[in-house]
Every structure is written in structure tokens, then in C-alpha cells.
Design a protein around this motif. Sequence first.
Motif, mmCIF file in Angstrom:
data_model
loop_
_atom_site.group_PDB
_atom_site.id
_atom_site.type_symbol
_atom_site.label_atom_id
_atom_site.label_comp_id
_atom_site.label_asym_id
_atom_site.label_seq_id
_atom_site.Cartn_x
_atom_site.Cartn_y
_atom_site.Cartn_z
ATOM 1 N N TYR A 203 0.916 -1.087 -0.004
ATOM 2 C CA TYR A 203 0.150 -0.090 0.110
ATOM 3 C C TYR A 203 0.891 1.288 -0.125
ATOM 4 O O TYR A 203 0.775 2.278 -0.769
ATOM 5 N N LEU A 204 1.999 1.328 0.890
ATOM 6 C CA LEU A 204 2.573 2.648 0.991
ATOM 7 C C LEU A 204 3.642 2.687 -0.469
ATOM 8 O O LEU A 204 3.790 3.917 -0.826
ATOM 9 N N TRP A 205 3.812 1.609 -1.273
ATOM 10 C CA TRP A 205 4.446 1.948 -2.410
ATOM 11 C C TRP A 205 3.584 2.517 -3.556
ATOM 12 O O TRP A 205 3.925 2.852 -4.723
ATOM 13 N N GLY A 206 2.304 2.329 -3.244
ATOM 14 C CA GLY A 206 1.300 3.002 -4.093
ATOM 15 C C GLY A 206 0.920 2.375 -5.426
ATOM 16 O O GLY A 206 1.428 1.335 -5.741
ATOM 17 N N PRO A 207 0.009 2.749 -6.317
ATOM 18 C CA PRO A 207 -0.460 2.456 -7.470
ATOM 19 C C PRO A 207 0.763 2.484 -8.537
ATOM 20 O O PRO A 207 0.580 2.102 -9.823
ATOM 21 N N ASP A 208 1.614 3.248 -8.274
ATOM 22 C CA ASP A 208 2.973 3.161 -9.375
ATOM 23 C C ASP A 208 2.344 3.825 -10.688
ATOM 24 O O ASP A 208 3.022 3.273 -11.563
ATOM 25 N N GLY A 209 1.577 5.105 -10.666
ATOM 26 C CA GLY A 209 1.580 5.483 -11.771
ATOM 27 C C GLY A 209 0.219 4.889 -12.797
ATOM 28 O O GLY A 209 -0.043 5.627 -13.487
ATOM 29 N N ASP B 204 -3.510 4.017 -13.589
ATOM 30 C CA ASP B 204 -4.928 4.779 -13.569
ATOM 31 C C ASP B 204 -5.979 3.628 -13.371
ATOM 32 O O ASP B 204 -7.097 4.195 -13.183
ATOM 33 N N GLY B 205 -5.796 2.390 -13.565
ATOM 34 C CA GLY B 205 -6.862 1.377 -13.426
ATOM 35 C C GLY B 205 -7.432 1.138 -14.825
ATOM 36 O O GLY B 205 -8.569 0.560 -14.757
ATOM 37 N N SER B 206 -6.978 1.518 -15.686
ATOM 38 C CA SER B 206 -7.775 1.571 -17.174
ATOM 39 C C SER B 206 -7.767 0.144 -17.729
ATOM 40 O O SER B 206 -8.710 -0.521 -18.083
ATOM 41 N N VAL B 207 -6.644 -0.699 -17.202
ATOM 42 C CA VAL B 207 -6.484 -2.022 -17.344
ATOM 43 C C VAL B 207 -6.062 -2.913 -16.231
ATOM 44 O O VAL B 207 -4.788 -2.619 -15.974
ATOM 45 N N VAL B 208 -7.080 -3.534 -15.956
ATOM 46 C CA VAL B 208 -6.364 -4.212 -14.564
ATOM 47 C C VAL B 208 -6.697 -5.790 -14.409
ATOM 48 O O VAL B 208 -7.977 -6.296 -14.936
ATOM 49 N N LEU B 209 -5.761 -6.696 -14.124
ATOM 50 C CA LEU B 209 -6.090 -8.040 -13.954
ATOM 51 C C LEU B 209 -6.193 -8.230 -12.370
ATOM 52 O O LEU B 209 -5.095 -7.700 -11.725
ATOM 53 N N LYS C 41 -13.508 2.208 -11.600
ATOM 54 C CA LYS C 41 -14.716 3.392 -10.823
ATOM 55 C C LYS C 41 -14.176 3.556 -9.140
ATOM 56 O O LYS C 41 -14.561 2.582 -8.794
ATOM 57 N N PRO C 42 -13.680 4.630 -8.933
ATOM 58 C CA PRO C 42 -13.132 5.736 -9.606
ATOM 59 C C PRO C 42 -11.885 5.300 -10.150
ATOM 60 O O PRO C 42 -11.283 4.422 -9.809
ATOM 61 N N PRO C 43 -11.087 6.430 -10.683
ATOM 62 C CA PRO C 43 -9.604 5.785 -11.067
ATOM 63 C C PRO C 43 -8.742 5.638 -10.169
ATOM 64 O O PRO C 43 -9.218 5.871 -8.837
ATOM 65 N N LEU C 44 -7.939 4.810 -10.326
ATOM 66 C CA LEU C 44 -6.977 4.186 -9.220
ATOM 67 C C LEU C 44 -6.489 5.050 -8.309
ATOM 68 O O LEU C 44 -6.610 4.508 -6.842
#
Length: 507
Positions: A436-442, A444-449, A493-496
Amino acid sequence: MRRLLPLCAARPALILGLATLALHLWANGGYDYFRDELYFIVCGQHLAWGYVDQPPLVPLIARLARMLFGDSLLGLRLVPALADAALVALSAEAARRLGGGSFARWLAGLAVLAAPVFRVDGLLLSTDSLQPLTWLAAALAIIAATERKRPGAWYALGVLTGIALLDKYMIAFFLAAAGIGLLLTRERRALARPAPWLAGGLALLIVLPNLWWQQSRGWPFLELGAAAAGGKNLTYSPLAWLGQEMLLMSPLTAPIWLAGLAGFATWPRLARMRWLAIAWFVLMAMMLLVHGKPYYPAGIYPILFAGGAVVIEAAIRNGAGRAAIAGVTVLGGLVTLPFALPILPVDDFIAYEQAIGLKPQTGEKQALGALPQYYADMFGWREMAATVGRAYQALPPDDQARAVFFGNNYGEAAAVDLFGGPWRLPPAISGHNSYYLWGPDGHDGSVVLLFSRRSHEAMLEYCDTAEPVGQTDAPHAMPFETGLTLWLCRGSKPPLQERWPALKHYE
């Protein structure tokens, strides 16, 4: 040969320590990486003074092991193997320091060697790998400082404590229990001198960078600990807890550590170490109060085994009686060995487990399959990564460039981070602990597996479209990690980045 046998008999610490190391070198490469080992390897790729769920030492060890041994599972587990060998050797030596002769030294070492919990600590690279050894060394340092009035032992304890705290914070519970034990006995006089307090300052100085890391991030470890005490861990009655302690130490060794507990409490020869008996009761009360797992206080038992061996040696003089006690101890270790080390093929282990009717608990409120949790969590990771790899390779290049894998926990995320193999895998993120602390790494969640048991309709609550593209099938894995659907989701939804704070879970 006639000279060699007496020479070996006189060196139980050396012989048993080497035997323990040989056992681990033979068995530690079995099965596969454990969930936490994968996570520690990834943490080692993000070196820091701390992490949400542990101090920095184990990830550093994982990084060094990978540098030296590459992908070797045996190489990753070398430090635990060495620590366990040293623990057995030091346990035999502890019996000598408590006044025991040759039999007491052999019995203490054999008892620790027979206890399955210590073999597990010597198998897996974990924050528990060094704890039993450091706790035993700490107990011996306090004995040296109080009984033999050696101020240098306090300073050694300070350095040892600081290093142990960089591995896991549990030694603080042992030292608090030991402190209460000292205050309630005549040995409290030792605490009136400057040396123990200077030693405490030395330990604090060593661990200070880690404490600063925790403080600067809002003490995430305390949040994690509250989650464990607040519902994740099982709650035990005192009697059920005692049963778990006996199981972890091997039921057939219980008379030895119980003799040690009684000896420290009442035997004149060990009267100056009565604080150890008090410390055991205080430590168990602490663990019950905070809903700890039964293996958390395991580090106090080697000194009890050493004390018990000395008591038994003094009480039983005849060779037949001593041989019977040693034989029962060895038998207990042999019976429980398959539960501690992966020496049997997995199907044979399941058959063995069912035959003797023994099934260790995980200490957590979660369902188990046929395997105990520490074995089950060595299965399924490569298959999971391969499933993600196949789905990722099927994506068009534009989608591959934007795709990310979201792990429900650090095990899933770390498996995808590490097990590329023939597949080129997407980057992995997760809301679990340090991920979690390392974050979404840029991303946006447009394509997620991601893996889930949710229905198609439920998945559409979180993304614009959802398509099943794979399935996990690992019957030996933990039940919650198999039978999962791999979903390809588009349009978070919403963006990552906006969802990220809600995805945090420390546990």
C-alpha cells in the motif's frame, strides 16, 4: 574409533548443532517459496529502515541471499538454518552454564532439536528465524549479569536487543516479562545499577532509525497489531493455549520444559533465576491478553529446556532412566518432524497427517485445507503467476502498456512480481501492508487483472467492463487462494489513484 566416540560424547553442542544444520541442508529445499518469503524478497527490492509489518533486517537478509545465491531456495533459507543450528548448540551450552553435566547438555540440545516450532523457524526465512536464538542469548546475558555480576553482559544484552528489534519487536515482550520477574525477586538489586539502563539506551540507539521510520508514517505497525488483536487472530482459553504450547514444543518434551519451569520456581540450585519462572507466566498472560499466536513466545522455551535438563539430571541418576528420557525425546522429535520440515512428498504427508490425527492450527481465523498453513502457503504461487502471464500475453500491445495486476494480498502481488518465468508479466500492486505504501505506481486502473470470487455483476460495481480470463487451480494451496477467477477489468470506478486510500488493509 574408541577415542573418537568419547570425544564426540563430550561435545553435545557441536555434534547436535552440526546435525541440525545437516538436517536443514537436506530438507530446506523442499516444496517451494512460502508466501512471506516472496514478500520479503520484494521488500528487499525496496530497502528501507522499516515496513508496515516488520523491521528492516529480514528483507535485507533476503536481498543479500538473492545476490549471493540467485533463485536458490536453499540459499534463501541458509540464514534460518544456521540460526537454528546455533540455537540447538547454545541450548546445550546453556545447560552447562546452569550447572548441568554431560547428560543435561545432551538432553537440552535434543529437546530443542525435537521441538517442531524451532525446525519451522529454521526452515523459512521469516521474522521468527532469529528470535529463539536471540531470546536464549538474552536470557543467558541476564543470568551472567545478575548471578555473576558481569556489567559487560548488560551491554552485550543491549546490542543483542537492538539487533533483535531490527528483526522483530517480540523480544520487547520477553524483556518486559523478564523485567517484572527481576523486580519480584531479590535480583531486583541488579536494576539499581547504571549498566542495565545504559544497555537499554544502547538498544534504543540501534533501533532508533526504524522507530523514526514508523513514527514518520503514523506507526503503521501499531495499526497492524490492533487488527490482529481485534479479530484476525484466534482467541484461546488458558488451557487451550497451554495445549498449543505443548503441541509446538512436541508433547513428549513437555516434562522437560515443565521441569525447568518448576526448577526455576522452587529448586534451591536455580533460586537466583526464579525470575525466569515468573517471566514465563507473565509472558503467557501478555500473549493471552493481546490475542497473540501460540508460537509468538516460543523463544522462552530453550532456556526452560536447559533448566529442565539440569533438574532431570539431578533427579535421575541411573543410566536406564536417562536413556528412556532421551529416547522418548528423540521419538517425539521424529514423529513431529514431517510437520516441521518438508521431508515427505505432499500426498504422503497428508496421508501421514491423517494417520496420526494431528493437524496444527494457524492461529488465525481462516479455513485450512488438507495442509497446515505454513505448508499450504508454499503452493500455488507459480501457477497463479502463469495464469496472469497467459492473460497478459493475450492483450493487445496498447493494453499491455497500461495493464497492472492488483493483488488481494502481498502473496499474490509478490508472486506476480517474482515468477515471470517464460511469461512477461505486468507490474503488481496491492493495498496490503507495505505494498500500500508503495502506491499504484502511476497506474490509473484503465486495464487491471485481478483474482476474485465475485460475480460478474459485483465486478461491474468497480469497473466499466469485466471479463473472466483465467482460473486458479491449486488444490494444495490455502483454500482462499484456489478456485479464483482472474478478471480483466477496464475503467476503474473511480480511477485507481482516487480509490487508493480505500484499498489499504493492514493485517
